[in-house]
Design a protein around this motif. Structure first.
Motif, PDB file in Angstrom:
ATOM      1  N   ARG A 121      34.672  40.251  39.022  1.00  0.00           N
ATOM      2  CA  ARG A 121      35.206  41.567  38.662  1.00  0.00           C
ATOM      3  C   ARG A 121      35.361  42.491  39.858  1.00  0.00           C
ATOM      4  NH1 ARG A 121      31.442  42.523  33.312  1.00  0.00           N
ATOM      5  NH2 ARG A 121      32.438  40.941  31.990  1.00  0.00           N
ATOM      6  N   THR A 122      34.296  42.633  40.648  1.00  0.00           N
ATOM      7  CA  THR A 122      34.343  43.593  41.759  1.00  0.00           C
ATOM      8  C   THR A 122      35.347  43.197  42.837  1.00  0.00           C
ATOM      9  OG1 THR A 122      32.060  44.244  41.344  1.00  0.00           O
ATOM     10  CG2 THR A 122      32.976  44.769  43.513  1.00  0.00           C
ATOM     11  N   THR A 128      38.885  43.679  41.618  1.00  0.00           N
ATOM     12  CA  THR A 128      39.234  45.103  41.584  1.00  0.00           C
ATOM     13  C   THR A 128      39.584  45.595  42.984  1.00  0.00           C
ATOM     14  OG1 THR A 128      37.779  45.490  39.692  1.00  0.00           O
ATOM     15  CG2 THR A 128      38.408  47.411  40.996  1.00  0.00           C
ATOM     16  N   GLU A 129      38.812  45.126  43.986  1.00  0.00           N
ATOM     17  CA  GLU A 129      39.076  45.504  45.371  1.00  0.00           C
ATOM     18  C   GLU A 129      40.432  44.994  45.843  1.00  0.00           C
ATOM     19  OE1 GLU A 129      35.839  43.939  47.574  1.00  0.00           O
ATOM     20  OE2 GLU A 129      34.430  45.517  46.987  1.00  0.00           O
ATOM     21  N   PHE A 156      43.229  44.126  43.515  1.00  0.00           N
ATOM     22  CA  PHE A 156      44.319  44.600  42.673  1.00  0.00           C
ATOM     23  C   PHE A 156      44.610  46.098  42.861  1.00  0.00           C
ATOM     24  CE2 PHE A 156      43.414  40.869  39.761  1.00  0.00           C
ATOM     25  CZ  PHE A 156      44.592  40.223  40.077  1.00  0.00           C
ATOM     26  N   ALA A 157      43.550  46.909  42.916  1.00  0.00           N
ATOM     27  CA  ALA A 157      43.771  48.369  43.002  1.00  0.00           C
ATOM     28  C   ALA A 157      44.537  48.764  44.259  1.00  0.00           C
ATOM     29  CB  ALA A 157      42.436  49.096  42.917  1.00  0.00           C
ATOM     30  N   GLU A 199      48.133  47.428  44.160  1.00  0.00           N
ATOM     31  CA  GLU A 199      48.990  48.236  43.289  1.00  0.00           C
ATOM     32  C   GLU A 199      49.431  49.509  44.002  1.00  0.00           C
ATOM     33  OE1 GLU A 199      48.948  49.877  38.670  1.00  0.00           O
ATOM     34  OE2 GLU A 199      47.081  49.330  39.662  1.00  0.00           O
TER      35      GLU A 199
END
Length: 361
Positions: free
Chosen positions: A145-146, A149-150, A152-153, A156
């Motif tokens: 997860r972490t 997130t690092e 994809f965010a 984006e």
């Protein structure tokens, strides 16, 4: 070369133990005990795949020993077979109710006995592999997860921003790279641990001086030590030769030192204590960190416990499991003594030297 499965045989009659050794000794690593009271401690130390228990023993009988073994959480995959001259149905039922996997009646049929041992060892292996896969998938779900997130965010943000300074682009790219590196490192460790558990890692051991490997691990950790302001003191002989896989032992030392650095306070001194003995030698890594919660000690080397997820991503969780697995596969062991607020001592038990060693690497 993979290690032979460990079997613990417990019987107060010496001749019965001799028979079991004759039947199984060529294929398995058999340890015998005539003292039932020492069974639980011996099983926790040896981690055998199978325990053969006589029922009629003084002080503590086989049924009670079976219950004690079943209550020990670190031995949950252990197979327990009761061996008795009593063939009564009610005694068999009593054995199964105590948690036994099987009940063998004396006198033993050698072929049937060996066949049953093979079956239970195979079952244990299958159960462990199935649980490992299930828990690994659960751990992956938590651990991915972490870093995702690092990735994809900031990705984006990069794709949605037409006007962005080069400095901001480099910063976002650095975050993506950090997340990808973390993800890659975790997958590598998880895959390596799976290979160790599956017996797919080469374990060709040779005569090796372990002390230079300790110094190599310290050199490898130079930057991390400097960042934490920690130093390392080595106490013990300047040479310690045993039979190990040099690369794997370096991985063990590197992981244990990294763990000590991770949990040490700024400016702490990490001790490495070398104890040489003609039959058994040890290397201890001692830190002055916060110590380990007693509830975690039993599963510390499991590597797949998601109840305390902070111990995985940063390195110690899987790295300690890998170190423990490598040492076990080489015929050694890894243990820990710790209490909250008092630091930890991780002790490497090096493989026992059983014959003169050849050229040292």
């Amino acid at each position: 070369m993979p290690l032979r499965p460990k079997i613990l045989a417990v019987d107060d009659e010496p001749m019965n133990l001799v028979i079991i050794e004759e039947l199984l000794g060529d294929e398995y690593d058999v340890t015998t005990l005539s003292d039932g009271q020492a069974t639980l401690d011996t099983a926790k130390r040896l981690k055998p795949a199978l325990v053969l228990l006589d029922i009629m023993m003084p002080v503590v009988n086989g049924y009670d020993l079976c219950r004690m073994l079943r209550a020990e959480r670190t031995l949950k995959h252990l197979k327990v077979v009761l061996v008795s001259a009593n063939a009564k149905i009610e005694e068999r039922v009593r054995g199964y109710e105590a948690g036994a996997d099987d009940y063998i009646v004396k006198p033993i049929s050698p072929d049937e006995f060996r066949a049953k041992v093979r079956v239970f060892l195979r079952l244990k292996s299958v159960e462990e592999v199935d649980e490992f896969r299930s828990r690994l998938l659960t751990l992956l779900a938590h651990e991915l997860r972490t870093p995702l997130t690092e990735i994809f965010a900031p990705a984006e943000m990069l794709s949605g921003q037409d006007s962005m300074s080069d400095a901001d682009r480099r910063k976002l790219a650095g975050i993506i790279y950090s997340g990808a590196t973390r993800l890659h490192r975790f997958i590598d460790r998880a895959s390596f641990l799976a290979s160790i558990r599956g017996g797919q890692v080469s374990m060709e051991c040779v005569a090796t001086d372990c002390v230079p490997l300790i110094h190599q691990a310290i050199m490898s950790a130079h930057d991390r030590l400097a960042t934490r302001g920690c130093n390392v003191e080595i106490d013990g002989p300047s040479s310690l030769v045993t039979s190990v896989h040099p690369g794997h032992l370096f991985t063990v030392f590197e992981s244990l030192l990294d763990n000590a650095i991770h949990f040490s306070r700024r400016g702490d001194c990490i001790q490495i204590r070398i104890t040489a003995d003609p039959m058994q030698s040890f290397v201890s890594f001692i830190d002055r960190g916060p110590g380990i919660d007693p509830d975690r000690l039993a599963t510390l080397f499991d590597g797949l416990d998601v109840s305390d997820i902070k111990h995985h991503s940063s390195a110690p969780g899987l790295s300690l499991a890998i170190a423990h697995g490598l040492l076990s596969a080489m015929g050694g062991d890894l243990s820990v003594e710790s209490s909250p607020g008092c630091g930890s001592e991780f002790r490497v038990t090096l493989p026992r030297v059983q014959e003169p060693l050849g050229a040292v690497r």
